[in-house]
Scaffold this motif. Structure first.
Motif: not given
Length: 445
Positions: A16-21
């Motif tokens: 989630r941090r890499l792609s949707d944050s």
């Protein structure tokens, strides 16, 4: 922690941090085409797989696309390595271990796994092993795993080929996921204790564990140069080379090896043969085929019953009188090679290396009439520092070689080439020092 929490919680959060944050959105805002489109496309694929991970967790089921998500993360790391830290290395390793665990498909039930059995520590004296693990069959907490993050592709192949229990893998994944920051190069999973295990003790434990499985913990110092031969054209048919069969076999072993220290010991065995053969040849030539008496054998025994260091010096004394090259004695040839060590390294570093192995002479003393003594002492001392392992003396190993590059140069640029030249010179054409004149010794008529 529950098994499904260990397997899924942290990877879902990191994906989630890499792609949707907000971090991912800020990073994307700094990109320009075509990198921006590629980032959006790649993060969308990763985000969807992250959703599949969350679904697998909710169902307490095993995720089936570990290989696919690992490939995307590899691509992400290759193309967007400037993404704000922490590094994705931890995620890559977590996904790799999870992928390995999926081979066993253990139940993802409500069983608790103690997550703090191990801790991750840095190996302060790295070993040349990209991956190693030993699972203790009697006590899981005494198991060990070691890996190098700098070459994860190699580590991945090794891990996938390693036999590990699901229980051990769950503990490794838990320890990895709960460790905030990983060592930058080589790390070890080791028992978590209070007080914490000393770093030097961990290094030694890792080495002993690796050695106990038959693996090495050093990178051998390679010496792959062909042997130095002063004049290969001196080797001609018709000479009695068959008297050197045993020496030729040893030289074959020498050529087949490329470990610097092992090569030194191998060629020293040739020199050792020469230095005790010399008095036998001297007596054989003196008798010139005549019958040997008991007194002759007694004299021969007295001649060879001398200290090895003295025998070595006596041999080199004869060699130094010979012409290595036209109008150039071996003594001068050896001194010239010694002087050529400078400026590849300083005289001070050479003197430090000589003192390290217990020699009292300095670089400048190796000349003139002192050359014979210096050369024989150097060769004999190098042999002793490799062979002997006394508590109070310096022991030459690959580990100590790595710490003393000047000593490496002395061995590789001076000692080995000099001994190679001497050995091949002495057996390439007949001489009065080491060649028998007669095939047989006459004991009676």
């Amino acid at each position: 922690m529950k098994k499904y929490e260990i397997l899924y919680d942290w990877p879902i959060e990191e994906i989630r941090r890499l792609s949707d944050s907000e971090i991912a959105a800020s990073y994307a805002a700094q990109l320009v085409e075509p990198e921006l489109s590629r980032f959006v496309e790649l993060t969308e694929k990763i985000r969807l797989l992250g959703a599949d991970l969350a679904k697998a967790k909710a169902e307490r089921a095993h995720f089936t696309k570990w290989g696919e998500i690992r490939n995307y993360i590899e691509e992400y790391d290759a193309q967007f390595s400037s993404f704000p830290p922490p590094s994705v290395d931890k995620l890559r390793m977590s996904l790799l271990l999870a992928h390995k665990l999926s081979e066993f498909s253990p139940p993802l039930d409500m069983t608790d796994i103690e997550a703090d059995v191990f801790e991750i520590r840095e190996i302060t004296q790295p070993v040349p092993n990209t991956w190693f693990c030993r699972e203790n069959s009697l006590s899981l907490s005494d198991s060990v795993a070691l890996l190098t993050l700098s070459d994860i592709s190699v580590v991945a192949n090794d891990i996938m080929a390693t036999n590990m229990s699901p229980n051990f893998l769950f503990h490794l994944i838990a320890t990895l996921n709960l460790t905030p920051e990983l060592p930058s190069f080589q790390m070890i999973f080791v028992k978590k204790m209070t007080p914490q295990i000393d770093s030097m003790a961990i290094d030694a434990f890792a080495r002993l564990a690796i050695l106990s499985t038959g693996k090495a913990v050093h990178s051998a110092r390679r010496y792959t140069n062909p042997p130095n031969i002063l004049n290969i054209n001196e080797i001609k048919p018709g000479a009695a080379y068959h008297q050197w069969i045993e020496i030729l076999n040893v030289l074959s072993e020498y050529n087949s090896r490329d470990d610097a220290l092992l090569k030194f010991l191998t060629i020293y065995h040739v020199i050792e043969n020469f230095m005790f053969k010399r008095p036998i040849v001297e007596l054989e030539q003196k008798m010139n085929g005549a019958m040997f008496s008991i007194r002759d054998f007694k004299r021969l025994y007295d001649n060879v019953k001398i200290k090895e260091e003295d025998a070595l010096k006596n041999l080199f004394q004869e060699v130094f009188k010979m012409e290595a090259l036209p109008r150039i004695k071996f003594k001068d040839h050896i001194v010239t090679r010694w002087e050529r060590l400078v400026p590849t390294m300083s005289k001070e570093k050479i003197d430090d290396s000589l003192r390290l192995i217990g020699l009292s002479f300095s670089f400048n003393f190796f000349k003139g009439e002192s050359a014979l003594s210096c050369f024989s002492k150097l060769i004999y001392t190098l042999r002793n520092t490799i062979v002997h392992n006394k508590e109070t003396e310096f022991h030459l190993t690959y580990a100590s070689l790595d710490m003393h590059p000047s000593l490496c140069k002395i061995i590789e640029e001076f000692a080995l080439p000099s001994l190679e030249e001497i050995c091949f010179y002495l057996i390439s054409k007949p001489n009065q020092v080491l060649w028998y004149q007669n095939k047989d010794i006459c004991l009676y008529q």
